[in-house]
Design an enzyme around this catalytic site. Sequence first.
Site, PDB file in Angstrom:
ATOM      1  N   TYR A  48      38.528  -1.558  55.570  1.00 32.59           N
ATOM      2  CA  TYR A  48      37.778  -1.432  56.957  1.00 32.59           C
ATOM      3  C   TYR A  48      37.745  -0.273  57.562  1.00 32.59           C
ATOM      4  O   TYR A  48      38.868   0.397  57.596  1.00 32.59           O
ATOM      5  CB  TYR A  48      38.557  -2.663  57.947  1.00 32.59           C
ATOM      6  CG  TYR A  48      37.768  -2.846  59.188  1.00 32.59           C
ATOM      7  CD1 TYR A  48      36.482  -3.489  59.297  1.00 32.59           C
ATOM      8  CD2 TYR A  48      38.469  -2.554  60.401  1.00 32.59           C
ATOM      9  CE1 TYR A  48      35.936  -3.423  60.664  1.00 32.59           C
ATOM     10  CE2 TYR A  48      37.944  -2.516  61.567  1.00 32.59           C
ATOM     11  CZ  TYR A  48      36.566  -2.940  61.407  1.00 32.59           C
ATOM     12  OH  TYR A  48      35.976  -3.023  62.873  1.00 32.59           O
ATOM     13  N   ASP A  62      38.147   4.138  72.820  1.00 29.14           N
ATOM     14  CA  ASP A  62      36.977   3.290  72.016  1.00 29.14           C
ATOM     15  C   ASP A  62      36.085   2.599  73.183  1.00 29.14           C
ATOM     16  O   ASP A  62      36.002   1.473  73.103  1.00 29.14           O
ATOM     17  CB  ASP A  62      38.099   2.096  71.652  1.00 29.14           C
ATOM     18  CG  ASP A  62      37.376   1.427  70.507  1.00 29.14           C
ATOM     19  OD1 ASP A  62      35.887   1.680  70.159  1.00 29.14           O
ATOM     20  OD2 ASP A  62      37.663   0.283  70.102  1.00 29.14           O
ATOM     21  N   ASP A  89      32.663  -0.137  61.194  1.00 31.13           N
ATOM     22  CA  ASP A  89      32.487  -0.844  62.669  1.00 31.13           C
ATOM     23  C   ASP A  89      31.304  -0.010  63.222  1.00 31.13           C
ATOM     24  O   ASP A  89      31.319   1.235  63.457  1.00 31.13           O
ATOM     25  CB  ASP A  89      33.767  -0.628  63.360  1.00 31.13           C
ATOM     26  CG  ASP A  89      33.820  -1.032  64.934  1.00 31.13           C
ATOM     27  OD1 ASP A  89      32.661  -1.274  65.227  1.00 31.13           O
ATOM     28  OD2 ASP A  89      34.850  -1.158  65.392  1.00 31.13           O
ATOM     29  N   ASP A  91      29.971  -0.472  66.134  1.00 32.38           N
ATOM     30  CA  ASP A  91      29.899  -0.837  67.540  1.00 32.38           C
ATOM     31  C   ASP A  91      28.556  -1.536  67.870  1.00 32.38           C
ATOM     32  O   ASP A  91      28.306  -2.454  67.515  1.00 32.38           O
ATOM     33  CB  ASP A  91      29.972   0.633  68.298  1.00 32.38           C
ATOM     34  CG  ASP A  91      31.495   0.997  68.203  1.00 32.38           C
ATOM     35  OD1 ASP A  91      32.365   0.285  68.046  1.00 32.38           O
ATOM     36  OD2 ASP A  91      31.813   2.278  68.501  1.00 32.38           O
ATOM     37  N   HIS A 116      29.610  -3.833  61.003  1.00 31.50           N
ATOM     38  CA  HIS A 116      29.128  -4.960  62.174  1.00 31.50           C
ATOM     39  C   HIS A 116      28.626  -4.352  63.416  1.00 31.50           C
ATOM     40  O   HIS A 116      29.046  -3.248  63.629  1.00 31.50           O
ATOM     41  CB  HIS A 116      30.584  -5.764  62.160  1.00 31.50           C
ATOM     42  CG  HIS A 116      31.664  -5.071  62.710  1.00 31.50           C
ATOM     43  ND1 HIS A 116      31.780  -4.968  64.162  1.00 31.50           N
ATOM     44  CD2 HIS A 116      32.724  -4.819  62.088  1.00 31.50           C
ATOM     45  CE1 HIS A 116      32.955  -4.146  64.274  1.00 31.50           C
ATOM     46  NE2 HIS A 116      33.609  -4.204  63.241  1.00 31.50           N
ATOM     47  N   GLU A 118      27.946  -5.418  67.585  1.00 33.87           N
ATOM     48  CA  GLU A 118      28.411  -6.273  68.571  1.00 33.87           C
ATOM     49  C   GLU A 118      27.630  -6.532  69.634  1.00 33.87           C
ATOM     50  O   GLU A 118      26.580  -5.632  69.918  1.00 33.87           O
ATOM     51  CB  GLU A 118      29.780  -5.918  69.091  1.00 33.87           C
ATOM     52  CG  GLU A 118      29.767  -4.708  69.790  1.00 33.87           C
ATOM     53  CD  GLU A 118      31.009  -3.893  69.858  1.00 33.87           C
ATOM     54  OE1 GLU A 118      31.858  -3.745  68.571  1.00 33.87           O
ATOM     55  OE2 GLU A 118      31.549  -3.376  70.784  1.00 33.87           O
ATOM     56  N   CYS A 126      37.050  -2.262  73.642  1.00 34.10           N
ATOM     57  CA  CYS A 126      37.852  -3.151  72.634  1.00 34.10           C
ATOM     58  C   CYS A 126      37.762  -4.485  73.056  1.00 34.10           C
ATOM     59  O   CYS A 126      37.844  -4.957  74.312  1.00 34.10           O
ATOM     60  CB  CYS A 126      39.556  -2.652  72.715  1.00 34.10           C
ATOM     61  SG  CYS A 126      40.471  -4.022  71.944  1.00 34.10           S
ATOM     62  N   ARG A 161      28.817  -9.404  65.357  1.00 28.99           N
ATOM     63  CA  ARG A 161      30.087  -9.732  66.189  1.00 28.99           C
ATOM     64  C   ARG A 161      29.872 -10.389  67.284  1.00 28.99           C
ATOM     65  O   ARG A 161      28.809  -9.749  68.361  1.00 28.99           O
ATOM     66  CB  ARG A 161      30.927  -8.429  66.217  1.00 28.99           C
ATOM     67  CG  ARG A 161      32.025  -8.621  67.329  1.00 28.99           C
ATOM     68  CD  ARG A 161      32.956  -7.124  67.261  1.00 28.99           C
ATOM     69  NE  ARG A 161      33.389  -6.878  68.557  1.00 28.99           N
ATOM     70  CZ  ARG A 161      34.339  -5.957  68.669  1.00 28.99           C
ATOM     71  NH1 ARG A 161      34.953  -5.198  67.951  1.00 28.99           N
ATOM     72  NH2 ARG A 161      34.860  -5.772  70.056  1.00 28.99           N
ATOM     73  N   GLU A 191      35.372 -12.613  67.665  1.00 30.99           N
ATOM     74  CA  GLU A 191      36.261 -11.710  68.281  1.00 30.99           C
ATOM     75  C   GLU A 191      36.851 -12.180  69.363  1.00 30.99           C
ATOM     76  O   GLU A 191      36.445 -13.372  70.267  1.00 30.99           O
ATOM     77  CB  GLU A 191      35.470 -10.366  68.927  1.00 30.99           C
ATOM     78  CG  GLU A 191      36.098  -9.356  69.588  1.00 30.99           C
ATOM     79  CD  GLU A 191      37.268  -8.732  68.769  1.00 30.99           C
ATOM     80  OE1 GLU A 191      37.997  -9.486  67.978  1.00 30.99           O
ATOM     81  OE2 GLU A 191      37.367  -7.480  68.867  1.00 30.99           O
ATOM     82  N   ASN A 213      39.780 -11.052  63.118  1.00 27.27           N
ATOM     83  CA  ASN A 213      40.420  -9.710  63.390  1.00 27.27           C
ATOM     84  C   ASN A 213      41.804  -9.932  63.686  1.00 27.27           C
ATOM     85  O   ASN A 213      42.144 -10.385  64.860  1.00 27.27           O
ATOM     86  CB  ASN A 213      39.505  -8.940  64.636  1.00 27.27           C
ATOM     87  CG  ASN A 213      39.945  -7.750  65.120  1.00 27.27           C
ATOM     88  OD1 ASN A 213      40.949  -7.372  64.535  1.00 27.27           O
ATOM     89  ND2 ASN A 213      39.623  -7.493  66.156  1.00 27.27           N
TER      90      ASN A 213
HETATM   91  C1  LIG Z   1      38.025  -4.216  65.510  1.00 30.76           C
HETATM   92  C2  LIG Z   1      37.969  -3.110  66.644  1.00 30.76           C
HETATM   93  O1  LIG Z   1      36.414  -3.152  66.977  1.00 30.76           O
HETATM   94  C3  LIG Z   1      38.106  -1.802  65.942  1.00 30.76           C
HETATM   95  O2  LIG Z   1      37.344  -0.939  66.279  1.00 30.76           O
HETATM   96  O3  LIG Z   1      39.000  -1.764  65.039  1.00 30.76           O
HETATM   97  C4  LIG Z   1      38.797  -3.084  67.752  1.00 30.76           C
HETATM   98  C5  LIG Z   1      40.186  -3.348  67.680  1.00 30.76           C
HETATM   99  C6  LIG Z   1      41.338  -3.053  68.517  1.00 30.76           C
HETATM  100  O4  LIG Z   1      40.927  -2.251  69.343  1.00 30.76           O
HETATM  101  O5  LIG Z   1      42.426  -3.481  68.488  1.00 30.76           O
HETATM  102  C7  LIG Z   1      38.397  -4.506  68.497  1.00 30.76           C
HETATM  103  O6  LIG Z   1      37.739  -4.204  69.708  1.00 30.76           O
HETATM  104  O7  LIG Z   1      39.068  -5.573  68.529  1.00 30.76           O
HETATM  105 MG   LIG Z   2      35.542  -1.601  67.333  1.00 29.17          MG
END
Ligand SMILES: C[C@](O)(C(=O)O)[C@H](CC(=O)O)C(=O)O
Ligand SMILES: [Mg+2]
Length: 300
Positions: A48, A62, A89, A91, A116, A118, A126, A161, A191, A213
């Site tokens: 991943y 993020d 990912d 986004d 993926h 979202e 996140c 997602r 999620e 996740n």
């Molecule tokens: C899965 C996720 O989108 C990621 O970017 O890895 C994050 C992981 C995290 O921040 O812990 C998420 O939004 O869950």
């Molecule tokens: Mg992410």
Amino acid sequence: MLGATATPAERRRAFREALASGRLLQFPGAFNALSAMLIAEQGFDGVYISGAVLSAELGLPDVGMTTATEVSQRAATIARNTSLPTMVDADTGWGGPVNVARTVQTFEDAGLSGLHLEDQEDPKRCGHLEGKSLVSTDDMLIRIRAAVRGRRDPDFVICARTDARAVEGLDAAIDRAKAYVDAGADMIFVEALTGKADYERFRAAVDVPLLANMTEFGKTPLFTATELADLGVNVVIYPVTLLRLAMGAAEAGLAEIRSAGTQQGVVDRMQTRKRLYELLGYDEYATFDARLANFRKEES
Ligand SMILES: C[C@](O)(C(=O)O)[C@H](CC(=O)O)C(=O)O
Ligand SMILES: [Mg+2]
């Protein structure tokens, strides 16, 4: 040696077949090519590539600040160095429908096996944080249809997602997931679910593969692989686990050098030179070109 032995098309096919098998596939998050090689060596099913990790690697939160180019270049480096399927990912897809379609093609060209997208609004965050806001179901359907139209290899997996569980509740999240499947999503990333009952409801309602996740310090308990398999989950990601482990060890190591004046006390926790060379396949390079054979004298 020299990275992947399987072509991107072969890896996509293998991913589709593995998904069809119904068994749980474990995809730890790689923070670079070397960690992806370790994931493969340890017998996992796939790699991943996390947006949270890539943003952190760039020194950023993020919140959707990375560009499609930055992510695809890093993802390509990882994908090139493993024969496992790779999921990235994407986004919110980096823009409107034409951008999303182009994002899919960029990741296909980068050798990825799937991505993926979202249903958050920008700036995204996140999925396990408070204060998320979502685009409407209709807007997310536009995103998914654009992704499907952009795809050229039918084996490339488009996963939708939904972040709706934490914002609109479980019923609304399930309704969204069903609509996303109808729009062409091959898989649903559920999620920030809060317990097994949530997964059971999703499993009963949606008949495409589900992705769970297992990120640490989030809203979802850290279920075991057996528990997730029993819940009918198809793919589990451990997105930030390796980065967190590595950074925890790096912080402790830096503290040791600062306090003891030497790293001697933490050498036994390090990957040795020998292990690093094994992982990188030095011996195979030496067989390929005898002029490299003198690397092999290192034993520690
Ligand atoms: C899965 C996720 O989108 C990621 O970017 O890895 C994050 C992981 C995290 O921040 O812990 C998420 O939004 O869950
Ligand atoms: Mg992410």
